[in-house]
Scaffold this motif. Structure first.
Motif, PDB file in Angstrom:
ATOM      1  N   GLY A   1       4.677   2.830   3.631  1.00  0.00           N
ATOM      2  CA  GLY A   1       4.242   4.065   2.952  1.00  0.00           C
ATOM      3  C   GLY A   1       4.825   4.345   1.538  1.00  0.00           C
ATOM      4  O   GLY A   1       5.973   3.653   1.274  1.00  0.00           O
ATOM      5  N   LEU A   2       4.452   4.945   0.770  1.00  0.00           N
ATOM      6  CA  LEU A   2       4.712   5.194  -0.630  1.00  0.00           C
ATOM      7  C   LEU A   2       4.755   6.614  -1.067  1.00  0.00           C
ATOM      8  O   LEU A   2       3.681   7.291  -0.977  1.00  0.00           O
ATOM      9  N   PHE A   3       6.066   7.294  -1.323  1.00  0.00           N
ATOM     10  CA  PHE A   3       5.950   8.629  -1.489  1.00  0.00           C
ATOM     11  C   PHE A   3       6.235   8.710  -3.019  1.00  0.00           C
ATOM     12  O   PHE A   3       7.267   8.124  -3.698  1.00  0.00           O
ATOM     13  N   VAL A   4       5.426   9.054  -3.863  1.00  0.00           N
ATOM     14  CA  VAL A   4       5.658   9.243  -5.338  1.00  0.00           C
ATOM     15  C   VAL A   4       5.535  10.845  -5.768  1.00  0.00           C
ATOM     16  O   VAL A   4       4.929  11.799  -5.167  1.00  0.00           O
ATOM     17  N   ASP A   5       6.242  11.077  -6.974  1.00  0.00           N
ATOM     18  CA  ASP A   5       6.371  12.350  -7.419  1.00  0.00           C
ATOM     19  C   ASP A   5       4.960  12.922  -8.084  1.00  0.00           C
ATOM     20  O   ASP A   5       4.388  11.951  -8.916  1.00  0.00           O
ATOM     21  N   LYS A   6       4.520  13.968  -7.587  1.00  0.00           N
ATOM     22  CA  LYS A   6       3.266  14.557  -8.259  1.00  0.00           C
ATOM     23  C   LYS A   6       3.422  14.917  -9.798  1.00  0.00           C
ATOM     24  O   LYS A   6       2.095  14.992 -10.254  1.00  0.00           O
ATOM     25  N   ASN A   7       4.301  15.005 -10.036  1.00  0.00           N
ATOM     26  CA  ASN A   7       4.417  15.383 -11.620  1.00  0.00           C
ATOM     27  C   ASN A   7       4.603  13.962 -12.448  1.00  0.00           C
ATOM     28  O   ASN A   7       4.944  14.263 -13.736  1.00  0.00           O
ATOM     29  N   VAL A   8       4.434  13.014 -11.973  1.00  0.00           N
ATOM     30  CA  VAL A   8       4.805  11.537 -12.695  1.00  0.00           C
ATOM     31  C   VAL A   8       3.619  10.724 -12.362  1.00  0.00           C
ATOM     32  O   VAL A   8       2.999  10.564 -11.253  1.00  0.00           O
ATOM     33  N   SER A   9       2.952  10.389 -13.558  1.00  0.00           N
ATOM     34  CA  SER A   9       1.676   9.334 -13.231  1.00  0.00           C
ATOM     35  C   SER A   9       2.158   8.091 -12.726  1.00  0.00           C
ATOM     36  O   SER A   9       3.032   7.278 -13.037  1.00  0.00           O
ATOM     37  N   THR A  10       1.335   7.642 -11.751  1.00  0.00           N
ATOM     38  CA  THR A  10       1.645   6.406 -11.095  1.00  0.00           C
ATOM     39  C   THR A  10       0.346   5.613 -11.204  1.00  0.00           C
ATOM     40  O   THR A  10      -0.951   6.075 -11.168  1.00  0.00           O
TER      41      THR A  10
END
Length: 420
Positions: A143-152
């Protein structure tokens, strides 16, 4: 920015806030990317390299603890391979060299390894741990949780989807009340409730959290007779003697021995064994002396051994451990990997690894074994955030024009003193 298969990708996560006992967020993957199909037989050298790397990681994990220790080098290896998929420069070279990762076809080979485990996949929540399944159940999840305010990076997400089947969950790390329960719920679900929370302390400054879980449940090929279990003496690492429940069985299994050790492969129903290695009584350092190179020697010997009848006495145990994996990786020498702010730009701009941790537990009894582990690697995007967009409010008298762009001619010009 990343794309997802559903326009309402955040809904599964945000809906957690309204629940007292949140369900894990829906599994999402990169848009339009299917898991690649690979053949395990095409990667024999890479899989052997993974085994050796896992032994080295296991060596480092066990050396970091005292007394009873249970770790999952497999979980840590998979998590590090996922991180390596987004590495470049000095960090990539350092990870390859110090972890012994395959230089070529690394992600494809890991895909083959994961696919082999997935042949035994199932729902951890369905297991009666008092009666482990005859066919081993092995559930791995990435699983990968990424901040929606930062471009991944889209390329990174595509690689994880193609080779690791990784679910991607966009969240707001600053909203701890929503995001922490979401991550914990994901861990709980994928470990069958044996591990309820993510192992690293929650930090709202993180923008990236990579997780792997491994759950294992299997009955012995030939169960131990519970009536044959009795309290018997066990010499501890400190040299004292205690009485512990000791199981007994006579069965056919692979047996091997070498200078300073004996070992057996105790079989489960199919596809898996518990490898048990006993140092000699006069061994300097006891079980702690069984380093990665010696364990690789044991593995080769058992792979070549013919099964034979073995009269086995084995204690029951129920243990759990926690590891500060970041500190362990520092001890392994991954200095550039853990301090760079540029070599993981393919994941997030300026990403720096802030935390890494693992929790693991195991229960071994007459009927079989149940174990679970979760590895978490967190990071924070350290690049300078863009300047906020300028704002202007025409909330007082203003001038206006209607201009022909091609010539600059103001066709109309005016001023507004009161827009009513």
């Amino acid at each position: 920015m990343f794309r997802f298969q559903r326009a309402i990708a955040l809904g599964a996560v945000m809906g957690l806030a309204a629940c007292a006992a949140p369900a894990p967020p829906e599994l999402l993957t990169a848009d339009g990317v299917e898991r690649a199909s690979v053949d395990r037989e095409a990667f024999p050298e890479e899989l052997a390299t993974f085994r050796d790397s896992a032994l080295r990681l296991g060596d480092a994990l066990l050396a970091s603890g005292e007394g009873n220790v249970i770790a999952s080098p497999g979980s840590l290896l998979i998590a590090l391979a996922m991180l390596r998929a987004g590495a470049s420069g000095e960090a990539a070279a350092e990870m390859d060299a110090l972890l012994g990762l395959p230089v070529a076809d690394r992600d494809q080979a890991m895909n083959a390894l994961l696919a082999s485990l997935e042949e035994y996949d199932g729902d951890p929540g369905s297991v009666d741990e008092e009666n482990p399944p005859a066919k081993p159940l092995v559930h791995t999840a990435n699983g990968l949780f990424v901040d929606k305010n930062v471009s991944t990076g889209q390329g990174y997400l595509d690689a994880l989807a193609e080779h690791y089947g990784t679910g991607v969950h966009p969240v707001d790390f600053r909203d701890e009340a929503v995001t922490k329960p979401a991550i914990d719920a994901w861990v709980n679900k994928n470990t069958g409730g044996r591990i309820e929370k993510a192992p690293a302390p929650y930090d709202p400054n993180n923008t990236f959290s990579l997780l792997n879980t491994v759950y294992f449940a299997a009955a012995w090929d030939i169960p131990f007779d519970a009536e044959g279990t009795s309290d018997e003496p066990f010499t501890t690492a400190a040299g004292g003697t205690i009485d512990v429940p000791m199981m007994h069985n006579m069965q056919e299994m692979a047996y091997a021995e070498g200078p300073g050790w004996q070992a057996v492969d105790l079989p489960y129903g199919e596809g898996f064994v518990m490898r048990l290695v006993l140092p000699a009584e006069d061994s300097d350092g006891g079980a702690g002396a069984l380093k990665a190179d010696r364990l690789a020697e044991v593995a080769r010997a058992l792979d070549a051994a013919n099964p034979e009848d073995v009269d086995l006495a084995l204690p029951t145990w129920d243990h759990k451990s926690h590891f500060d994996v970041r500190a362990i990786l520092e001890q392994l020498g991954l200095e550039k990997t853990l301090n760079t702010t540029r070599d993981f730009d393919a994941i997030q701009q300026g990403l720096m690894i802030t935390q890494a941790a693992q929790d693991a537990n195991i229960t071994v009894a007459e009927k079989g074994t149940v174990a679970a582990a979760v590895t978490q690697i967190n990071g924070m995007a350290t690049s300078v955030p863009p300047e906020p967009a300028r704002s202007i409010s025409f909330d007082r008298p203003f001038h206006y024009q209607i201009v022909h762009v091609g010539t600059g001619l103001p066709l109309f010009m005016g001023k507004v003193a009161d827009p009513r």
